[in-house]
Design an enzyme around this catalytic site. Structure first.
Site, PDB file in Angstrom:
ATOM      1  N   ALA A 111       0.869  -1.179   0.000  1.00 22.37           N
ATOM      2  CA  ALA A 111       0.000   0.000   0.000  1.00 22.37           C
ATOM      3  C   ALA A 111       0.906   1.229   0.000  1.00 22.37           C
ATOM      4  CB  ALA A 111      -0.868  -0.028   1.244  1.00 22.37           C
ATOM      5  N   GLY A 128       0.541  -5.055   0.753  1.00 26.45           N
ATOM      6  CA  GLY A 128      -0.627  -4.986  -0.121  1.00 26.45           C
ATOM      7  C   GLY A 128      -0.358  -5.567  -1.498  1.00 26.45           C
ATOM      8  N   GLU A 187      -0.855  -9.153  -1.076  1.00 27.76           N
ATOM      9  CA  GLU A 187      -2.295  -9.350  -0.850  1.00 27.76           C
ATOM     10  C   GLU A 187      -3.060  -9.289  -2.177  1.00 27.76           C
ATOM     11  OE1 GLU A 187      -2.359  -6.267   2.230  1.00 27.76           O
ATOM     12  OE2 GLU A 187      -3.168  -7.792   3.579  1.00 27.76           O
ATOM     13  N   GLU A 230       4.298  -5.716   7.010  1.00 27.60           N
ATOM     14  CA  GLU A 230       3.564  -4.635   7.678  1.00 27.60           C
ATOM     15  C   GLU A 230       3.945  -4.480   9.143  1.00 27.60           C
ATOM     16  OE1 GLU A 230       2.309  -6.706   5.483  1.00 27.60           O
ATOM     17  OE2 GLU A 230       0.748  -5.776   4.258  1.00 27.60           O
TER      18      GLU A 230
HETATM   19  C1  3H9 Z   1       0.715  -2.263   3.421  1.00 32.13           C
HETATM   20  O1  3H9 Z   1       0.885  -2.755   2.346  1.00 32.13           O
HETATM   21  C2  3H9 Z   1      -0.600  -2.290   4.138  1.00 32.13           C
HETATM   22  C3  3H9 Z   1      -1.604  -3.238   3.543  1.00 32.13           C
HETATM   23  O2  3H9 Z   1      -1.439  -4.523   4.075  1.00 32.13           O
HETATM   24  C4  3H9 Z   1      -3.012  -2.830   3.905  1.00 32.13           C
HETATM   25  C5  3H9 Z   1      -3.518  -1.586   3.327  1.00 32.13           C
HETATM   26  C6  3H9 Z   1      -4.961  -1.356   3.616  1.00 32.13           C
HETATM   27  N1  3H9 Z   1       4.664   3.451  -0.015  1.00 32.13           N
HETATM   28  O3  3H9 Z   1      13.309   1.627  -0.015  1.00 32.13           O
HETATM   29  P1  3H9 Z   1      13.684   2.394  -1.246  1.00 32.13           P
HETATM   30  C7  3H9 Z   1       9.393   4.838  -1.433  1.00 32.13           C
HETATM   31  S1  3H9 Z   1       1.955  -1.424   4.229  1.00 32.13           S
HETATM   32  C8  3H9 Z   1       5.139   4.656  -0.321  1.00 32.13           C
HETATM   33  O4  3H9 Z   1      14.731   3.418  -1.130  1.00 32.13           O
HETATM   34  P2  3H9 Z   1      14.745   0.001  -2.456  1.00 32.13           P
HETATM   35  C9  3H9 Z   1      10.527   5.147  -0.477  1.00 32.13           C
HETATM   36  O5  3H9 Z   1      10.118   6.010   0.539  1.00 32.13           O
HETATM   37  C10 3H9 Z   1       3.318  -1.488   3.106  1.00 32.13           C
HETATM   38  N2  3H9 Z   1       6.431   4.885  -0.658  1.00 32.13           N
HETATM   39  O6  3H9 Z   1      14.019   1.421  -2.483  1.00 32.13           O
HETATM   40  C11 3H9 Z   1      11.532   5.769  -1.413  1.00 32.13           C
HETATM   41  O7  3H9 Z   1      11.136   7.111  -1.636  1.00 32.13           O
HETATM   42  P3  3H9 Z   1      12.242   8.246  -1.894  1.00 32.13           P
HETATM   43  C12 3H9 Z   1       4.001  -2.806   3.113  1.00 32.13           C
HETATM   44  C13 3H9 Z   1       7.244   3.836  -0.674  1.00 32.13           C
HETATM   45  O8  3H9 Z   1      14.888  -0.393  -3.862  1.00 32.13           O
HETATM   46  C14 3H9 Z   1      11.334   4.994  -2.719  1.00 32.13           C
HETATM   47  O9  3H9 Z   1      10.026   4.437  -2.626  1.00 32.13           O
HETATM   48  N3  3H9 Z   1       5.172  -2.752   2.289  1.00 32.13           N
HETATM   49  C15 3H9 Z   1       6.806   2.540  -0.372  1.00 32.13           C
HETATM   50  O10 3H9 Z   1      15.935   0.011  -1.579  1.00 32.13           O
HETATM   51  C16 3H9 Z   1      12.334   3.889  -2.934  1.00 32.13           C
HETATM   52  O11 3H9 Z   1      12.348   3.055  -1.782  1.00 32.13           O
HETATM   53  C17 3H9 Z   1       6.381  -2.404   2.776  1.00 32.13           C
HETATM   54  O12 3H9 Z   1       6.538  -2.183   3.952  1.00 32.13           O
HETATM   55  C18 3H9 Z   1       5.443   2.365  -0.024  1.00 32.13           C
HETATM   56  N4  3H9 Z   1       4.938   1.151   0.263  1.00 32.13           N
HETATM   57  O13 3H9 Z   1      13.730  -0.984  -1.738  1.00 32.13           O
HETATM   58  C19 3H9 Z   1       7.502  -2.327   1.787  1.00 32.13           C
HETATM   59  N5  3H9 Z   1       7.851   1.695  -0.470  1.00 32.13           N
HETATM   60  O14 3H9 Z   1      12.999   7.802  -3.101  1.00 32.13           O
HETATM   61  C20 3H9 Z   1       8.232  -1.014   1.928  1.00 32.13           C
HETATM   62  C21 3H9 Z   1       8.913   2.440  -0.848  1.00 32.13           C
HETATM   63  O15 3H9 Z   1      11.456   9.485  -2.045  1.00 32.13           O
HETATM   64  N6  3H9 Z   1       9.252  -0.824   0.946  1.00 32.13           N
HETATM   65  N7  3H9 Z   1       8.552   3.726  -0.975  1.00 32.13           N
HETATM   66  O16 3H9 Z   1      13.097   8.231  -0.642  1.00 32.13           O
HETATM   67  C22 3H9 Z   1      10.436  -1.462   0.932  1.00 32.13           C
HETATM   68  O17 3H9 Z   1      10.681  -2.342   1.731  1.00 32.13           O
HETATM   69  C23 3H9 Z   1      11.453  -1.048  -0.077  1.00 32.13           C
HETATM   70  O18 3H9 Z   1      11.088   0.237  -0.544  1.00 32.13           O
HETATM   71  C24 3H9 Z   1      11.591  -1.984  -1.305  1.00 32.13           C
HETATM   72  C25 3H9 Z   1      12.536  -1.325  -2.344  1.00 32.13           C
HETATM   73  C26 3H9 Z   1      12.197  -3.324  -0.838  1.00 32.13           C
HETATM   74  C27 3H9 Z   1      10.268  -2.229  -1.966  1.00 32.13           C
END
Ligand code: 3H9
Length: 690
Positions: free
Chosen positions: A63, A102, A105, A125
């Site tokens: 999400a 998400g 999901e 999450e």
């Molecule tokens: C969820 O899904 C809830 C649901 O179950 C229910 C909903 C109802 N959203 O980490 P990076 C941005 S909760 C917004 O440097 P990498 C990040 O801030 C979510 N922004 O890249 C950064 O911005 P900036 C569950 C996001 O290649 C840019 O993207 N998911 C999100 O080293 C690049 O990110 C997670 O917890 C997001 N979801 O790693 C996964 N994700 O460039 C969270 C990233 O402006 N994400 N951004 O600084 C990660 O673990 C890593 O970003 C990922 C890529 C492994 C995907």
């Protein structure tokens, strides 16, 4: 069709592609067109099967975290997944990169999931203080079983494509071109004919669950939750899936999610997620980075060895320098032993160990550092010794090599000024053990060249460190703030608190351990030696060291450690020594509350943090939080000291500091200007330098 969701056709197979860089988060502007596209394809008789895929570097990573805490914009994710599940023709998620939160999901809303061989999947999450709120706790157990789902959801750990395949989460794994394979897979499945059962209707795995075994596993995980609500809620949600109908469990999951998302703990953890990414941003995004192919480390002691391992683990060959063959061999032996422990724990194979060891080149000759692009000095913490090493590096290192010191306290400007190339000098303050601890304070000296700084910030990320750029001052950010906290812990002992009482107040607050347990673990002699070198004292800790009580390693410190145990046991002798010392100083013991302990140890920490911001030693309040959470164990559920100050209320903190300042006259309690301004404006922003 929209800019973010497009539909293409490969004869009777429709391919829905999400394109929302950088990580294809399911923002409102994705959910809305996605929902419409899915509904239209469901009703289109010419479509025989549907593939859901993503453009760019990854499948949906979750999400959109920036939307949390704001009013929900419809359609919410569960409605999109609900629509996906109403489709009777086969639906296939084509996963590359990471399918997270998400994103996974959404994939669970498909009948089938196929993945690239190097894809990773998970529901992380919990690391944001949440639970999967898009049906993940209700659908994942239906594929992999409740106990495996419990472990995955409570830990937030990712699984690789092969493991996911074995567990039943993924139906097929392909070496490359996952979307093409997904189309063929979908067509073949459609040809064989349905009916196709949505995940929500697959109950076989759930029915197999032994509730007693599940509860035992959940209780075990709950013990490790250390005051965090999300892991407990995750376990509860998965349990609901075992005991309730699909619809009931889904509703219960939603209720738990809504509660967590509004709570301070999740706000704090989301703050840290963005804070870590902000910290890595330094001016000069477009600067050309220096090429780093080989790293040199001077000093093969605990610190130097750990630093060398951190680089080798990150894929860089390392030249390790010592003063004699004997010391060098001892250092290399220690590294070998550390890797052997990883092998015995199963986190490294024998083969990988051999490969890593082959990346170390030992030497006692400075000229062997001539081919290194980055050289880190990790020798004895003494200015004269450090300057001597830097003099040798100046003579030997190739032009443009970055020369770093791992000092914890010394003036890096002075070190830089002592050589001919101060623009190449900076600090890399690793935390011990350097191959394990995530934090790296990168110290920008007065003359450090911007491209040298930008190079090491990128490099830190490549070796898996969380890097924060700080300025030069005594102790930089972390240790300087620690000193402000440490002096009050001692004072509290003299006034009547016991080590265990103080440590308990800390663990109740959420720290993994209190300051005295920590001191015993690290070795009290280290601080003692440092204090002596700087002409400082700590009444109680010095007294214990004078008696040979260095902590765990001598079996006695603030606590007793009987028969080599790591379990601290209260020692009445230490408590009597403290009372004796207090009596000598004319301090009468009094009852001290946990609240006072937290106030007097934590408020000076925040005050010092504010001073550090005022001085521009840290660029952002959130950088300080990243340092304290990753380097010192500040409870993540409180978001770091500066975020916690906002939760606690800066006005109240200022009042209490003024009270303690009046009562004790100590400088650590005198509220600094920026803290007072934070109390007025509710934000640290005004004081932080860009
Ligand atoms: C969820 O899904 C809830 C649901 O179950 C229910 C909903 C109802 N959203 O980490 P990076 C941005 S909760 C917004 O440097 P990498 C990040 O801030 C979510 N922004 O890249 C950064 O911005 P900036 C569950 C996001 O290649 C840019 O993207 N998911 C999100 O080293 C690049 O990110 C997670 O917890 C997001 N979801 O790693 C996964 N994700 O460039 C969270 C990233 O402006 N994400 N951004 O600084 C990660 O673990 C890593 O970003 C990922 C890529 C492994 C995907």
């Amino acid at each position: 069709m929209s800019n973010f969701v497009s539909v293409a056709r490969d004869s009777d197979v429709a391919i829905v592609t999400i394109d929302n860089p950088p990580v294809n988060a399911l923002s409102f502007h994705v959910r809305e067109p996605l929902m419409h596209a899915l509904a239209a394809l469901r009703d289109d008789a010419s479509v025989g099967a549907i593939v859901v895929a993503c453009a760019g570097r990854t499948f949906v990573a979750g999400a959109d975290i920036t939307e949390f805490g704001k009013p929900v914009q419809q359609p919410e994710l569960r409605a999109v997944i609900g629509t996906l599940e109403t489709i009777a023709k086969p639906t296939v998620a084509a996963i590359h990169g990471t399918a997270l939160g998400g994103g996974l999901e959404l994939a669970l809303g498909c009948h089938f999931r196929v993945a690239d061989a190097d894809a990773r999947l998970g529901l992380p999450e919990v690391k944001l203080g949440l639970l999967p709120g898009g049906g993940g706790t209700v659908r994942l157990p239906r594929l992999v079983g409740a106990i495996k789902a419990l472990r995955m959801i409570v830990s937030g750990a990712l699984v690789g494509a092969d493991e996911a395949h074995e567990a039943g989460l993924v139906d097929a794994v392909f070496e490359s071109n996952v979307i093409t394979h997904a189309v063929n897979f979908a067509r073949e499945i459609a040809r064989k004919g349905g009916p196709f059962t949505p995940v929500r209707d697959r109950d076989d795995e759930i029915k197999k669950t032994e509730l007693a075994a599940f509860d035992a596993g959940a209780a075990d995980l709950a013990r490790k939750a250390r005051g965090l609500d999300a892991p407990i809620a995750c376990a509860q949600a998965v349990r609901n899936t075992v005991t309730m109908s699909f619809e009931e469990a889904l509703a219960a999951e939603r209720a738990l999610f809504m509660k967590l998302v509004a709570d301070d703990q999740s706000r704090a953890q989301r703050h840290l997620f963005f804070a870590e990414r902000e910290a890595a941003k330094v001016p000069g995004k477009d600067l050309v980075r220096r090429r780093i192919a080989r790293v040199g480390v001077v000093g093969a002691g605990t610190m130097g060895g750990g630093i060398a391992m951190a680089f080798v683990n990150g894929g860089f060959p390392v030249t390790l320098l010592e003063t004699s063959q004997e010391v060098l061999q001892r250092g290399l032996g220690m590294i070998d032993k550390n890797y052997a422990v990883s092998v015995s724990r199963g986190s490294l194979t024998e083969d990988a160990k051999r490969q890593r060891l082959a990346q170390f080149k030992g030497s006692t000759d400075y000229s062997d550092l001539a081919d290194c692009d980055l050289i880190i000095e990790a020798v004895f913490e003494d200015m004269a010794v450090k300057k001597e090493v830097f003099g040798k590096l100046d003579a030997m290192a190739k032009p443009g090599a970055i020369l770093a010191t791992n000092t914890s306290y010394l003036d890096i400007d002075e070190i830089a000024a002592s050589i001919s190339r101060p623009q190449d000098v900076l600090g890399l303050h690793f935390f011990s053990p350097a191959n394990v601890m995530k934090l790296l304070e990168i110290v920008r000296a007065d003359k450090t060249a911007p491209d040298a700084l930008a190079t090491v910030v990128d490099l830190a990320r490549r070796i898996g460190k969380v890097a924060v750029v700080v300025g030069v001052c005594h102790g930089f950010v972390g240790n300087r703030m620690l000193a402000a906290r440490g002096s009050e812990s001692e004072a509290l002992l003299l006034e009547g608190a016991t080590p265990s009482q103080i440590d308990k107040a800390f663990t109740d607050f959420g720290w993994p351990m209190g300051p005295f347990q920590m001191g015993d673990l690290a070795g009290l002699d280290i601080g003692w030696r440092n204090r002596k070198a700087r002409g400082q004292t700590a009444v109680i800790a010095d007294m214990l060291c004078e008696q040979g009580r260095f902590g765990q390693k001598t079996g006695r410190g603030f606590y007793l450690y009987e028969n080599g145990s790591r379990m601290p046991v209260r020692d009445p002798q230490v408590e009597a020594l403290i009372r004796g010392k207090a009596a000598e100083k004319g301090i009468a013991p009094r009852e001290i509350s946990a609240e006072e302990i937290i106030e007097r140890t934590h408020y000076p920490l925040i005050n010092e943090g504010a001073k550090i911001l005022e001085e521009g030693i840290a660029a952002r309040a959130s950088d300080i939080d990243v340092i304290w959470v990753n380097g010192y164990g500040f409870p993540i559920g409180k978001g770091g000291p500066m975020f916690w100050a906002g939760l606690e209320g800066a006005t109240g903190i200022v009042q209490r500091l003024e009270y303690w300042h009046q009562r004790t006259g100590k400088d650590v309690f005198k509220p600094v200007r920026l803290l007072k301004r934070m109390a007025e404006t509710g934000s640290w922003e005004a004081g932080a330098r860009p």
